[in-house]
Design an enzyme around this catalytic site. Structure first.
Site, mmCIF file in Angstrom:
data_model
loop_
_atom_site.group_PDB
_atom_site.id
_atom_site.type_symbol
_atom_site.label_atom_id
_atom_site.label_comp_id
_atom_site.label_asym_id
_atom_site.label_seq_id
_atom_site.Cartn_x
_atom_site.Cartn_y
_atom_site.Cartn_z
ATOM 1 N N GLY A 1 0.785 -1.235 0.000
ATOM 2 C CA GLY A 1 0.000 0.000 0.000
ATOM 3 C C GLY A 1 0.814 1.281 0.000
ATOM 4 O O GLY A 1 0.473 2.245 -0.679
ATOM 5 N N ASP B 1 -5.040 3.438 10.546
ATOM 6 C CA ASP B 1 -6.452 3.227 10.864
ATOM 7 C C ASP B 1 -6.567 2.943 12.370
ATOM 8 O O ASP B 1 -6.549 3.865 13.174
ATOM 9 C CB ASP B 1 -6.949 2.067 9.990
ATOM 10 C CG ASP B 1 -8.446 1.875 10.046
ATOM 11 O OD1 ASP B 1 -9.171 2.882 10.081
ATOM 12 O OD2 ASP B 1 -8.906 0.716 10.040
ATOM 13 N N ARG C 1 -4.976 -0.348 -6.928
ATOM 14 C CA ARG C 1 -3.828 0.400 -6.416
ATOM 15 C C ARG C 1 -3.381 1.466 -7.406
ATOM 16 O O ARG C 1 -2.796 2.479 -7.026
ATOM 17 C CB ARG C 1 -2.647 -0.546 -6.163
ATOM 18 C CG ARG C 1 -2.879 -1.553 -5.044
ATOM 19 C CD ARG C 1 -1.558 -2.208 -4.679
ATOM 20 N NE ARG C 1 -1.736 -3.423 -3.909
ATOM 21 C CZ ARG C 1 -1.942 -3.475 -2.592
ATOM 22 N NH1 ARG C 1 -2.009 -2.360 -1.905
ATOM 23 N NH2 ARG C 1 -2.073 -4.623 -1.983
ATOM 24 N N PHE D 1 -14.209 3.091 3.892
ATOM 25 C CA PHE D 1 -13.138 2.357 3.218
ATOM 26 C C PHE D 1 -12.712 3.106 1.955
ATOM 27 O O PHE D 1 -13.541 3.638 1.216
ATOM 28 C CB PHE D 1 -13.628 0.950 2.854
ATOM 29 C CG PHE D 1 -12.548 0.041 2.378
ATOM 30 C CD1 PHE D 1 -11.599 -0.470 3.251
ATOM 31 C CD2 PHE D 1 -12.465 -0.303 1.034
ATOM 32 C CE1 PHE D 1 -10.587 -1.306 2.802
ATOM 33 C CE2 PHE D 1 -11.457 -1.139 0.575
ATOM 34 C CZ PHE D 1 -10.525 -1.642 1.469
ATOM 35 N N ASP E 1 -5.683 -0.838 -1.933
ATOM 36 C CA ASP E 1 -6.352 -1.852 -2.762
ATOM 37 C C ASP E 1 -7.669 -2.324 -2.168
ATOM 38 O O ASP E 1 -7.967 -2.091 -0.994
ATOM 39 C CB ASP E 1 -5.446 -3.079 -2.903
ATOM 40 C CG ASP E 1 -5.373 -3.899 -1.612
ATOM 41 O OD1 ASP E 1 -5.173 -3.295 -0.534
ATOM 42 O OD2 ASP E 1 -5.549 -5.134 -1.672
ATOM 43 N N ASP F 1 0.546 4.227 4.158
ATOM 44 C CA ASP F 1 -0.571 4.645 3.316
ATOM 45 C C ASP F 1 -1.694 5.205 4.176
ATOM 46 O O ASP F 1 -2.203 6.289 3.936
ATOM 47 C CB ASP F 1 -1.065 3.490 2.424
ATOM 48 C CG ASP F 1 -1.283 2.183 3.186
ATOM 49 O OD1 ASP F 1 -1.090 2.140 4.417
ATOM 50 O OD2 ASP F 1 -1.658 1.180 2.540
HETATM 51 P P1 5GP Z 1 -4.346 -0.412 11.002
HETATM 52 O O1 5GP Z 1 -3.423 -1.459 11.527
HETATM 53 O O2 5GP Z 1 -3.929 0.993 11.323
HETATM 54 O O3 5GP Z 1 -5.773 -0.666 11.437
HETATM 55 O O4 5GP Z 1 -4.429 -0.609 9.448
HETATM 56 C C1 5GP Z 1 -3.446 -0.239 8.613
HETATM 57 C C2 5GP Z 1 -3.535 -0.998 7.312
HETATM 58 O O5 5GP Z 1 -4.854 -1.501 7.023
HETATM 59 C C3 5GP Z 1 -3.207 -0.065 6.178
HETATM 60 O O6 5GP Z 1 -1.831 -0.005 5.954
HETATM 61 C C4 5GP Z 1 -3.988 -0.687 5.026
HETATM 62 O O7 5GP Z 1 -3.228 -1.714 4.419
HETATM 63 C C5 5GP Z 1 -5.193 -1.315 5.671
HETATM 64 N N1 5GP Z 1 -6.338 -0.391 5.591
HETATM 65 C C6 5GP Z 1 -6.919 0.272 6.608
HETATM 66 N N2 5GP Z 1 -7.932 1.043 6.176
HETATM 67 C C7 5GP Z 1 -7.992 0.875 4.834
HETATM 68 C C8 5GP Z 1 -8.835 1.405 3.802
HETATM 69 O O8 5GP Z 1 -9.741 2.224 4.007
HETATM 70 N N3 5GP Z 1 -8.580 0.977 2.529
HETATM 71 C C9 5GP Z 1 -7.599 0.082 2.241
HETATM 72 N N4 5GP Z 1 -7.458 -0.253 0.965
HETATM 73 N N5 5GP Z 1 -6.786 -0.436 3.183
HETATM 74 C C10 5GP Z 1 -6.980 -0.042 4.473
#
Ligand code: 5GP
Length: 193
Positions: free
Chosen positions: A42, A101, A163, A150, A157, A98
């Site tokens: 990402g 979250d 992507r 999302f 992706d 990227d």
């Molecule tokens: P976290 O561990 O902070 O919850 O998530 C981070 C990872 O989850 C990001 O690097 C990404 O790969 C994926 N992710 C979280 N939210 C999204 C989103 O809205 N769209 C996409 N495509 N990936 C996400």
């Protein structure tokens, strides 16, 4: 544009913001040679643009981690598949993401990188979805605050698709995308038109 998704941040907004982030990082690290580390896949698109907006010598490295479940669900249970070979001790490391979250992935990455005794360790994320944060974590550099929807495009992706969309799209109808992961495919060819 279909009703399944709409443009959240257009390519021009992204370009301008990435340039601003690059200028800020340049100012903050002047006289130093920061090491920019991103997580495949990402963050690769963002990193590629960001390093060209930084007017300093930089090193770039990629890491790969496994994650359980689909991209729209973050469980935080990760494993290193590809690691930085170079010694990071005493270096100024910037983790390029990227999207942050829940923060679980970034916390994991910070613990891995922090254990290598860098001189400094900061996060630069294109998108910050702070409303979903589980782990208290404040990235130093943020491109955009991301709503709780999302998103795909610009490196992000859905099941390895989209992507290469130049814009960042918010998926308004996630059920439709789940039912047909290719439903946004026409946007890929529109983007080329
Ligand atoms: P976290 O561990 O902070 O919850 O998530 C981070 C990872 O989850 C990001 O690097 C990404 O790969 C994926 N992710 C979280 N939210 C999204 C989103 O809205 N769209 C996409 N495509 N990936 C996400």
């Amino acid at each position: 544009m279909t009703e399944v998704a709409s443009v959240l941040y257009g390519r021009e907004d992204v370009r301008r913001r990435v340039e601003e982030l690059g200028r800020t990082i340049t100012g903050d690290y002047v006289g130093r040679e920061p090491v920019l580390v991103t997580v495949l896949t990402g963050g690769a698109v963002f990193l590629a643009d960001l390093i060209r907006a930084v007017d300093l010598p930089v090193e770039t490295h990629f890491m790969a981690i496994s994650r359980y479940g689909d991209a729209e669900e973050s469980f935080g249970r990760v494993q290193i598949l590809l690691d930085v070979e170079d010694d990071l001790a005493g270096r100024d490391v910037v983790l390029v993401e990227d999207i942050v979250d829940t923060g679980l992935t970034s916390r994991y990455m910070l613990s891995v990188l922090g254990a290598r005794a860098p001189a400094s360790l900061e996060i630069c994320t294109l998108l910050d979805r702070s409303v979903r944060r589980i782990v208290p974590l404040l990235p130093r550099y943020v491109g955009f605050d991301c709503p709780d929807t999302f998103v795909v495009g610009y490196g992000l992706d859905y099941r390895e698709r989209y992507r290469n969309l130049p814009d960042i799209l918010r998926v308004d109808d996630l059920a439709a995308l789940r039912a047909d992961p290719d439903v946004l495919a026409p946007l890929l060819t529109d983007a080329a038109a």
